[in-house]
Write a protein that holds these residues in place. Structure first.
Motif, PDB file in Angstrom:
ATOM      1  N   LEU A 126     -10.442   4.470  -1.185  1.00  0.00           N
ATOM      2  CA  LEU A 126      -9.201   4.180  -1.885  1.00  0.00           C
ATOM      3  C   LEU A 126      -9.452   3.277  -3.090  1.00  0.00           C
ATOM      4  O   LEU A 126     -10.163   2.273  -2.980  1.00  0.00           O
ATOM      5  CB  LEU A 126      -8.200   3.481  -0.956  1.00  0.00           C
ATOM      6  CG  LEU A 126      -7.212   4.362  -0.186  1.00  0.00           C
ATOM      7  CD1 LEU A 126      -7.947   5.332   0.734  1.00  0.00           C
ATOM      8  CD2 LEU A 126      -6.227   3.520   0.593  1.00  0.00           C
ATOM      9  N   THR A 128      -6.893   1.272  -5.649  1.00  0.00           N
ATOM     10  CA  THR A 128      -5.480   0.941  -5.649  1.00  0.00           C
ATOM     11  C   THR A 128      -5.135  -0.077  -6.736  1.00  0.00           C
ATOM     12  O   THR A 128      -5.975  -0.857  -7.180  1.00  0.00           O
ATOM     13  CB  THR A 128      -5.044   0.385  -4.282  1.00  0.00           C
ATOM     14  OG1 THR A 128      -5.628  -0.912  -4.078  1.00  0.00           O
ATOM     15  CG2 THR A 128      -5.495   1.300  -3.148  1.00  0.00           C
ATOM     16  N   LYS A 174      -8.795   8.608  -2.906  1.00  0.00           N
ATOM     17  CA  LYS A 174      -7.364   8.453  -3.106  1.00  0.00           C
ATOM     18  C   LYS A 174      -7.108   7.348  -4.132  1.00  0.00           C
ATOM     19  O   LYS A 174      -7.608   6.232  -3.988  1.00  0.00           O
ATOM     20  CB  LYS A 174      -6.646   8.126  -1.795  1.00  0.00           C
ATOM     21  CG  LYS A 174      -6.560   9.313  -0.841  1.00  0.00           C
ATOM     22  CD  LYS A 174      -5.617   9.044   0.317  1.00  0.00           C
ATOM     23  CE  LYS A 174      -5.403  10.295   1.164  1.00  0.00           C
ATOM     24  NZ  LYS A 174      -4.447  10.054   2.266  1.00  0.00           N
TER      25      LYS A 174
END
Length: 268
Positions: A126, A128, A174
């Motif tokens: 991830l 972010t 992601k």
């Protein structure tokens, strides 16, 4: 610039083969500082944006205003448009959650972009950043441009999308844009509740990434003391050296901050 307790040695899981180094260098060459700066200007209201053939200036990204329906500068729609320009529509998911304030509730949203992994798709990395900004008094009538906190991190994620969309990865990557961070990590908390967390192998959270209050030209890397996080932090130090990045890092463990989205998304 490293903490005196940090000893930088070759990371055991870091692939520094010539083929991998060449691939990473080709990715670095695709990243554009000019593009990053343009996004920061637009997302913080220093430059106008164009959306649906109309021109706007983003004056605030306070989460209460982002999703109120009356915000004359639709920062969320702009960010979603930028993501849709860079990756296939099927990679993008808007995840809704309920914010419960002192006086009312609102529906707020995160944007999750999933780049499917090829050989280890169930393992996730991830990246972010939070999209919202705030004034000190959370005044809905006051400007909240948030150029550093955190248009800087959002711009970096959009650059990552532009580059990563040109490659295939072993693991699923992601890219997550959180809302509600300034109100107490609402977006990342919702993400942790709505998504499978056991598959996450690493999280890199980008928050105020151009902040330099003492003007020492160093970037702050907050690894904390969680073993998995320290492992990622040391790998990032090694990457900076391997690719001769023009970047000095200050590495924080015991004194790392815990008031950002990584505290809700860290692997358990």
């Amino acid at each position: 610039t490293l903490d005196s307790a940090v000893t930088l040695t070759p990371h055991p899981t870091l692939d520094t083969s010539s083929s991998r180094v060449e691939q990473v260098e080709s990715m670095l060459a695709l990243a554009s500082q000019e593009s990053w700066e343009k996004t920061v200007r637009e997302f913080s209201g220093a430059a106008p944006i164009t959306l649906d053939d109309r021109q706007y200036t983003i004056t605030t990204r306070l989460s209460e205003e982002l999703f109120s329906g009356s915000n004359p500068a639709p920062a969320f729609d702009y960010l979603l448009m930028r993501a849709e320009e860079l990756v296939p529509q099927e990679w993008i998911e808007v995840q809704e959650y309920t914010y419960r304030g002192d006086e009312d509730t609102q529906q707020w949203f995160n944007i999750v972009v999933t780049i499917p992994g090829k050989t280890l798709p169930d393992e996730e990395i991830l990246l972010t950043a939070h999209m919202d900004s705030a004034t000190y008094a959370f005044d809905t009538n006051a400007p909240a441009p948030g150029a550093d906190d955190n248009a800087s991190g959002v711009a970096a994620l959009l650059e990552a999308l532009a580059v990563f969309s040109q490659y295939e990865f072993e693991r699923t990557v992601k890219i997550v844009f959180f809302s509600g961070e300034e109100y107490g990590l609402w977006g990342s908390r919702a993400y942790a509740q709505q998504n499978e967390m056991d598959d996450i192998q690493a999280v890199i959270n980008l928050d105020v990434i151009s902040y330099d209050p003492n003007n020492d030209q160093c970037a702050d890397l907050h690894a904390g003391t969680l073993a998995q996080s320290e492992n990622i932090g040391l790998m990032m130090l090694q990457l900076t050296e391997t690719y001769n990045l023009d970047l000095q890092l200050e590495y924080f463990t015991d004194d790392a901050i815990d008031a950002s989205d990584h505290s809700k998304i860290k692997k358990k």
